[in-house]
Design an enzyme around this catalytic site. Structure first.
Site, PDB file in Angstrom:
ATOM      1  N   TYR A  67      81.552  39.509  50.010  1.00 41.37           N
ATOM      2  CA  TYR A  67      80.624  38.687  49.233  1.00 41.37           C
ATOM      3  C   TYR A  67      79.197  38.884  49.732  1.00 41.37           C
ATOM      4  CZ  TYR A  67      80.263  35.531  53.219  1.00 41.37           C
ATOM      5  OH  TYR A  67      80.011  35.012  54.468  1.00 41.37           O
ATOM      6  N   PHE A  77      71.125  35.012  51.973  1.00 43.28           N
ATOM      7  CA  PHE A  77      71.342  34.223  53.183  1.00 43.28           C
ATOM      8  C   PHE A  77      72.617  34.613  53.929  1.00 43.28           C
ATOM      9  CE2 PHE A  77      73.049  31.705  49.619  1.00 43.28           C
ATOM     10  CZ  PHE A  77      74.363  31.495  50.033  1.00 43.28           C
ATOM     11  N   ILE A  97      83.371  26.168  50.543  1.00 48.13           N
ATOM     12  CA  ILE A  97      82.795  25.218  49.581  1.00 48.13           C
ATOM     13  C   ILE A  97      83.669  25.142  48.331  1.00 48.13           C
ATOM     14  CG2 ILE A  97      80.416  25.466  50.410  1.00 48.13           C
ATOM     15  CD1 ILE A  97      79.910  27.361  48.033  1.00 48.13           C
TER      16      ILE A  97
END
Length: 617
Positions: A67, A77, A97
């Protein structure tokens, strides 16, 4: 970004808001480059590359992904690609998440997608400083590399199955099947307990510990799994003592078991009473089976329980040939071969009722003692199916085949083989059931044949005590010929056994209107009248008992002093007696009305054709 950036978890306040109830309504179908919302979650998914197959990972599966995470302004990030290591986690268990759990479960293997995830399904109001600001919508480019399925087999957390190697096909073993497995069992600390490089057992009997039988029923051929087994499916509170070959299991110990399902022998119950059992030793070819009257060629060896061979055919000579369901072999063999495919080898276990019965039976190589269960190993070499109507070239062939099957049915009926006769009549009728291709003369011939086959079949059903189907067959005849006395007579007989006495009486009266001198119908009418009297007497006794009980209740109330202290026989007692009398009268009226209503309903149903459902079957 630092190379050691840990994939951040949501803060507690956000996690509390992420309830499991927020499940997407759908998994949208996307084309490459297309973006759609995932149901009502607020997540958007854009397909970047199509995946393989049709499966998606499930909750609890261990998924492996690459990812790249970015803010909406494009600031990166985090990236597993930069670290050079795929990211692994268990799906749906709060390890990532909520937006990831919801999005990744819509993906297929090697699929690549871009997910846009709102703050409430990411890091919420707190963000994840310093990389992710508060209330940030995030974008993740995700590639689903693979996943390992983890399933809670018993739905109680007692056995978790992790699939290491997928199996073949779609079938799973059943309780009565015999499985061949490899396994190795360890304690949680890795200490060796038990191992086998190949063991065979019947699933319902189990082996080693209960977990093995539970697990193999969920596996496919060639599948390899790792089982995490809690004590209740291992050796429980008592544990297991050590043996010369195997280590002991402490009380309340969990196990790790590597298990491989190498193969299994499919076992099936040929008859509903489980008295003919077939175990497949070698799978057959294609999907077709012999039908009744098929000509089969087999190799077979018949044995007694002690291993004595009493018959051997087809091994050192031409295959043994016989016609199915023609009384040429024992009933159990007839029934078993109809379940076999070309090339199949099976072991058939046949109990005495379907074998040689209670008496000794001399066979080719030995005598089969009475009440013996016998065992046949049989190979289906080839078979030629009996023709069906769609296999026939013209109407003349169909009519001739129907005549022949009817005559075969007559022959079996005469010797008391009613089930076999019934099947012949059904087959005969099937050849001529649809008459759109017949000319006028042929239609007249098929009409006569249909009536004869269905009437004869109804006679079989009466003998077999299958009264519902006897009614249906006679009703079919009456739709063709409303004045057929035999159909009315046999339907009346079936109705009498079904205790539909009003309908039986209606049929018999109609039969006597058509043929007043028919001796059989007259005799049946006498039997019916006696049966009606018998049931009326039972009804009278039943309702009389109810009234008698009410009378006793009234007498008991009259013999008891009134609760207000007034003497027996006062106005209050008389009033109670009056109410009970009225209740009894109302009850009598209700019973009479119900009985009359049922009688009228039954008669009307018969008068309008007995049953619309039968007409439209």
């Amino acid at each position: 970004m630092d190379d050691d950036f840990d994939f951040p978890m949501p803060t507690d306040d956000v996690a509390d808001d992420m309830v499991a109830d927020d499940v997407p309504d759908e998994n949208p179908i996307l084309k490459v480059g297309e973006e759609k919302p995932l149901g009502k979650t607020g997540i958007k998914k854009k397909l970047l590359r199509e995946g393989e197959g049709w499966e998606n990972p499930n909750i609890g599966d261990e998924v492996e992904v690459h990812y790249v995470g970015r803010l909406l302004d494009g600031t990166q990030f985090d990236s597993s690609l930069d670290r050079g290591t795929p990211f692994k986690f268990k799906l749906g268990e709060g390890h990532v998440i909520k937006g990831w759990d919801e999005g990744i479960k819509t993906m297929k293997k090697v699929e690549k997608a871009l997910f846009t995830i709102p703050p409430e399904l990411a890091y919420g109001e707190s963000g994840s400083p310093p990389a992710i600001p508060p209330n940030a919508t995030l974008q993740f480019e995700v590639e689903l590399l693979s996943w390992i399925s983890v399933k809670d087999i018993c739905k109680d957390g007692g056995i978790f199955k992790k699939i290491l190697t997928k199996g073949e096909g779609w079938q799973n073993p059943k309780d009565i099947d015999e499985v061949f497995v490899k396994y190795e069992a360890l304690l949680e600390d890795g200490a060796f307990v038990s191992k086998s490089d190949g063991v065979e057992f019947t699933v319902k009997d189990g082996y080693f510990c209960p977990a093995l039988a539970k697990a193999v029923k969920t596996m496919k051929k060639g599948e390899k799994v790792l089982l995490t087994v809690k004590p209740q499916y291992a050796f429980g509170e008592m544990g297991r003592p050590a043996t010369a070959e195997e280590s002991g299991v402490p009380p309340n110990a969990s196990l790790k078991i590597n298990l491989e399902l190498i193969s299994w022998k499919i076992v099936s119950e040929v008859t509903k009473d489980k008295k003919v059992i077939k175990k497949i030793l070698k799978e057959g070819e294609l999907y077709e089976h012999p039908n009744d009257c098929a000509v089969v060629k087999v190799k077979l060896t018949g044995k007694l329980q002690d291993g004595t061979i009493f018959v051997k055919k087809g091994s050192d000579e031409e295959p043994f040939e016989f016609k199915v369901d023609e009384d040429q072999v024992i009933d159990g063999l007839d029934k078993a071969v109809k379940t076999m495919k070309n090339g199949e080898i099976a072991l058939i276990t046949i109990q005495p009722e379907y074998a040689f019965g209670q008496s000794d039976s001399p066979q080719e190589l030995a005598t089969v003692p009475g009440n013996s269960t016998v065992y046949y190993e049989i190979e289906m070499v080839s078979f030629v199916k009996d023709k069906d109507s769609w296999d026939m070239n013209n109407t003349e062939e169909k009519i001739e085949a129907a005549r022949m099957k009817k005559e075969q049915g007559n022959s079996w009926f005469k010797v008391g083989k009613y089930e076999r006769a019934s099947k012949r009549y059904e087959k005969a009728a099937s050849f001529i059931e649809y008459d759109s291709s017949f000319n006028d003369e042929e239609k007249q011939q098929t009409k006569v044949l249909k009536v004869a086959c269905k009437l004869n079949n109804a006679a079989c059903k009466l003998k077999l005590k299958d009264y519902e189907n006897a009614v249906t067959l006679c009703t079919d005849v009456l739709e063709i010929d409303p004045r057929n006395v035999k159909a009315l007579y046999r339907r009346a007989q079936a109705y009498m056994h079904l205790v539909e006495l009003d309908l039986a009486e209606l049929d018999i009266k109609k039969a006597l209107e058509i043929d007043p001198d028919n001796r059989d119908v007259k005799l049946e009418y006498k039997v019916l009248k006696d049966k009606i009297k018998e049931y009326d007497k039972k009804d009278a006794q039943f309702y009389g008992n109810i009234i008698a009980k009410m009378s006793k209740l009234e007498e008991a109330e009259s013999a008891t002093a009134n609760t207000d202290g007034s003497p027996k026989g006062t106005f209050k007692t008389r009033a109670l007696s009056s109410v009970q009398g009225k209740a009894r009268s109302c009850w009598d009226g209700l019973v009479s009305a119900i009985r009359a209503g049922l009688r009228r309903f039954s008669t009307q149903a018969a008068a309008t054709g007995v049953s619309e459902s039968r007409k439209n079957k």
